[in-house]
Design an enzyme around this catalytic site. Structure first.
Site, PDB file in Angstrom:
ATOM      1  N   GLY A  11      -8.338  -8.719 -10.479  1.00 13.53           N
ATOM      2  CA  GLY A  11      -7.564  -9.940 -10.748  1.00 13.53           C
ATOM      3  C   GLY A  11      -7.612 -10.865  -9.543  1.00 13.53           C
ATOM      4  O   GLY A  11      -7.413 -10.423  -8.410  1.00 13.53           O
ATOM      5  N   ARG A  72     -13.707  -7.415 -13.563  1.00 14.73           N
ATOM      6  CA  ARG A  72     -13.394  -5.974 -13.499  1.00 14.73           C
ATOM      7  C   ARG A  72     -14.623  -5.294 -14.099  1.00 14.73           C
ATOM      8  O   ARG A  72     -14.896  -5.456 -15.286  1.00 14.73           O
ATOM      9  CB  ARG A  72     -12.146  -5.665 -14.320  1.00 14.73           C
ATOM     10  CG  ARG A  72     -10.886  -6.406 -13.839  1.00 14.73           C
ATOM     11  CD  ARG A  72      -9.653  -5.905 -14.566  1.00 14.73           C
ATOM     12  NE  ARG A  72      -8.528  -6.823 -14.476  1.00 14.73           N
ATOM     13  CZ  ARG A  72      -7.636  -6.837 -13.483  1.00 14.73           C
ATOM     14  NH1 ARG A  72      -7.749  -5.990 -12.482  1.00 14.73           N
ATOM     15  NH2 ARG A  72      -6.629  -7.685 -13.494  1.00 14.73           N
ATOM     16  N   ASP A 103      -6.544  -2.068  -5.730  1.00 11.40           N
ATOM     17  CA  ASP A 103      -6.867  -0.636  -5.666  1.00 11.40           C
ATOM     18  C   ASP A 103      -8.116  -0.275  -6.464  1.00 11.40           C
ATOM     19  O   ASP A 103      -8.893   0.586  -6.042  1.00 11.40           O
ATOM     20  CB  ASP A 103      -5.667   0.247  -6.039  1.00 11.40           C
ATOM     21  CG  ASP A 103      -5.067  -0.104  -7.371  1.00 11.40           C
ATOM     22  OD1 ASP A 103      -5.518  -1.083  -7.990  1.00 11.40           O
ATOM     23  OD2 ASP A 103      -4.143   0.612  -7.804  1.00 11.40           O
ATOM     24  N   THR A 126      -4.537  -9.257  -3.982  1.00  8.78           N
ATOM     25  CA  THR A 126      -3.891  -9.057  -5.282  1.00  8.78           C
ATOM     26  C   THR A 126      -2.485  -9.654  -5.209  1.00  8.78           C
ATOM     27  O   THR A 126      -1.832  -9.548  -4.170  1.00  8.78           O
ATOM     28  CB  THR A 126      -3.803  -7.563  -5.676  1.00  8.78           C
ATOM     29  OG1 THR A 126      -2.825  -7.418  -6.728  1.00  8.78           O
ATOM     30  CG2 THR A 126      -3.371  -6.662  -4.535  1.00  8.78           C
ATOM     31  N   ASP A 128      -0.031  -8.482  -6.661  1.00  8.49           N
ATOM     32  CA  ASP A 128       0.969  -7.424  -6.920  1.00  8.49           C
ATOM     33  C   ASP A 128       1.640  -6.849  -5.667  1.00  8.49           C
ATOM     34  O   ASP A 128       2.685  -6.220  -5.766  1.00  8.49           O
ATOM     35  CB  ASP A 128       0.314  -6.261  -7.681  1.00  8.49           C
ATOM     36  CG  ASP A 128      -0.038  -6.642  -9.104  1.00  8.49           C
ATOM     37  OD1 ASP A 128       0.463  -7.676  -9.581  1.00  8.49           O
ATOM     38  OD2 ASP A 128      -0.818  -5.909  -9.738  1.00  8.49           O
ATOM     39  N   ASP A 130       0.929  -4.255  -4.095  1.00 10.58           N
ATOM     40  CA  ASP A 130       1.162  -2.826  -4.310  1.00 10.58           C
ATOM     41  C   ASP A 130       0.215  -1.940  -3.506  1.00 10.58           C
ATOM     42  O   ASP A 130      -0.036  -0.802  -3.893  1.00 10.58           O
ATOM     43  CB  ASP A 130       1.061  -2.504  -5.806  1.00 10.58           C
ATOM     44  CG  ASP A 130      -0.289  -2.913  -6.386  1.00 10.58           C
ATOM     45  OD1 ASP A 130      -1.054  -3.622  -5.699  1.00 10.58           O
ATOM     46  OD2 ASP A 130      -0.574  -2.532  -7.533  1.00 10.58           O
ATOM     47  N   ARG A 172       2.056  -4.798 -13.609  1.00 10.67           N
ATOM     48  CA  ARG A 172       1.878  -3.706 -14.576  1.00 10.67           C
ATOM     49  C   ARG A 172       2.488  -2.423 -14.044  1.00 10.67           C
ATOM     50  O   ARG A 172       3.163  -1.701 -14.755  1.00 10.67           O
ATOM     51  CB  ARG A 172       0.375  -3.495 -14.798  1.00 10.67           C
ATOM     52  CG  ARG A 172      -0.051  -3.707 -16.197  1.00 10.67           C
ATOM     53  CD  ARG A 172      -1.489  -3.355 -16.423  1.00 10.67           C
ATOM     54  NE  ARG A 172      -2.379  -3.652 -15.304  1.00 10.67           N
ATOM     55  CZ  ARG A 172      -3.553  -4.259 -15.418  1.00 10.67           C
ATOM     56  NH1 ARG A 172      -3.954  -4.671 -16.605  1.00 10.67           N
ATOM     57  NH2 ARG A 172      -4.330  -4.464 -14.382  1.00 10.67           N
TER      58      ARG A 172
HETATM   59  O1  F6P Z   1      -3.342  -6.950 -10.667  1.00 11.54           O
HETATM   60  C1  F6P Z   1      -2.974  -8.258 -10.776  1.00 11.54           C
HETATM   61  C2  F6P Z   1      -2.478  -8.575 -12.167  1.00 11.54           C
HETATM   62  O2  F6P Z   1      -2.183  -9.955 -12.218  1.00 11.54           O
HETATM   63  C3  F6P Z   1      -1.293  -7.754 -12.659  1.00 11.54           C
HETATM   64  O3  F6P Z   1      -0.043  -8.210 -12.167  1.00 11.54           O
HETATM   65  C4  F6P Z   1      -1.427  -7.909 -14.147  1.00 11.54           C
HETATM   66  O4  F6P Z   1      -0.812  -6.833 -14.811  1.00 11.54           O
HETATM   67  C5  F6P Z   1      -2.905  -7.890 -14.338  1.00 11.54           C
HETATM   68  O5  F6P Z   1      -3.489  -8.322 -13.133  1.00 11.54           O
HETATM   69  C6  F6P Z   1      -3.413  -8.755 -15.470  1.00 11.54           C
HETATM   70  O6  F6P Z   1      -4.799  -8.645 -15.528  1.00 11.54           O
HETATM   71  P1  F6P Z   1      -5.745  -9.510 -16.474  1.00 11.54           P
HETATM   72  O7  F6P Z   1      -5.783 -10.897 -15.926  1.00 11.54           O
HETATM   73  O8  F6P Z   1      -7.054  -8.833 -16.394  1.00 11.54           O
HETATM   74  O9  F6P Z   1      -5.117  -9.480 -17.832  1.00 11.54           O
END
Ligand code: F6P
Length: 323
Positions: A11, A72, A103, A126, A128, A130, A172
């Site tokens: 992301g 991804r 991660d 990121t 997040d 995290d 998430r």
């Molecule tokens: O990891 C970053 C993040 O924005 C999370 O907070 C979220 O759950 C996820 O990516 C959403 O991913 P995507 O844009 O692939 O739906």
């Protein structure tokens, strides 16, 4: 090391561009040729790699997103995919990689390093926050401020109409955005995946607000909360309290874009330079992070396998300050 490459993966997050800029300019400063890889590991597998100059990263420090694009990659999870990726580096004589991501990005980098011995250093990108091994990840501060602006706007209308709002923020598996935007926005309750908050607790908190003559309330819900996202939580509460006007707002991907804050631009610049200098100084399979305002390097396997706990005292504070 004479040639290195950089990619962004997973992301995207505001500040990734500032980090790319620091990697490219840091490499060139140290006399190393710098390459950009587009679309993360997919671009590495496909050979979507091009040489970058100092001017290639002009005028991007203030821009959200990533000029290198992101993805991804499922193919990089396979041995065949990683073999193709190694071949693409080898045929260009690229000797080291900087990967900017979360991660999933570091899990891939760690396996790639083990299998092919390619030196890789990471920078945490990121929203997040995290990742173990750094106090802050690139993009977190911007995402919190974006969520906070939205919460402030919602609070105005919630107050005018005496409504209860359930606001869903990203995360998430992580409650960092929820905790910080919720505290900054004066939320009555914050629901995060790391701790369990029952529907009973929500009803109790809303009731307490009413007893204290509050006419509106804000509940911030991290998307990965064990009770579900904001839609599910609101529906469960409505089953029990159907006399109230409930609204749901899902902030979604607006949290992933926008111009990075000063904090994110500076963090990204520091970590991009630290990643490239780490790589040139012999660091391998490590992430550059900032702890107590100092640059530290932590092994990928530790970053991936260790969870970064939320500060429990923050949650205690929410209870006290929201009465
Ligand atoms: O990891 C970053 C993040 O924005 C999370 O907070 C979220 O759950 C996820 O990516 C959403 O991913 P995507 O844009 O692939 O739906």
């Amino acid at each position: 090391m004479k040639k290195i490459a950089v990619l962004t993966s997973g992301g995207d997050s505001p500040g990734m561009n500032a980090c790319i800029r620091a990697v490219i300019r840091g490499a060139i400063y140290h006399g190393v040729e710098a390459y950009g890889i587009k679309y993360g590991y997919n671009g590495l597998i496909e050979g979507d790699i091009y040489k970058m100059k100092s001017y290639s990263v002009s005028n991007i420090i203030q821009r959200g997103g990533t000029i290198l694009k992101s993805a991804r990659s499922n193919e990089f999870r396979t041995p065949e995919g990683r073999k193709k990726a190694f071949y693409q580096l080898q045929r260009r004589g690229i000797e080291g990689l900087v990967v900017i991501g979360g991660d999933g990005t570091f899990t891939g980098a760690n396996i790639f390093c083990q299998e092919y011995g390619v030196p890789v250093v990471g920078a945490p990108g990121t929203i997040d926050n995290d990742l173990y091994g750094t106090d802050f990840t690139i993009g977190f501060d911007t995402a919190v401020n974006t969520a906070l602006n939205a919460i402030d706007n919602i609070r105005d209308t919630a107050n005018s109409h005496d409504r209860i709002f359930f606001i869903e923020v990203m995360g998430r598996d992580s409650g960092y955005i929820a905790i910080e935007s919720g505290i900054g926005g004066g939320a009555e309750l914050i629901m995060v995946p790391e701790t369990s908050t029952s529907i009973e607790d929500v009803i109790h908190t809303l009731g307490q607000g009413r007893n204290h003559e509050k006419t509106s309330s804000i509940v911030v819900v991290a998307e990965g909360d064990e009770e579900g996202g904001a839609i599910e939580v609101a529906a469960k509460v409505k089953e029990r309290l159907n006399d109230k006007d409930f609204k749901v707002s899902i902030l979604g991907h607006i949290q992933r874009g926008g111009a990075p804050t000063a904090m994110d631009r500076i963090l990204a610049s520091r970590l991009g330079l630290a990643a490239v200098e780490g790589l040139l100084n012999g660091k391998r399979s490590m992430m550059a992070g900032v702890i107590n305002n100092r640059i530290v390097y932590t092994e990928f396997k530790e970053c991936i396998n260790t969870s970064k706990p939320l500060e429990q005292d923050m949650l205690r504070m929410v209870k006290i300050l929201s009465i």
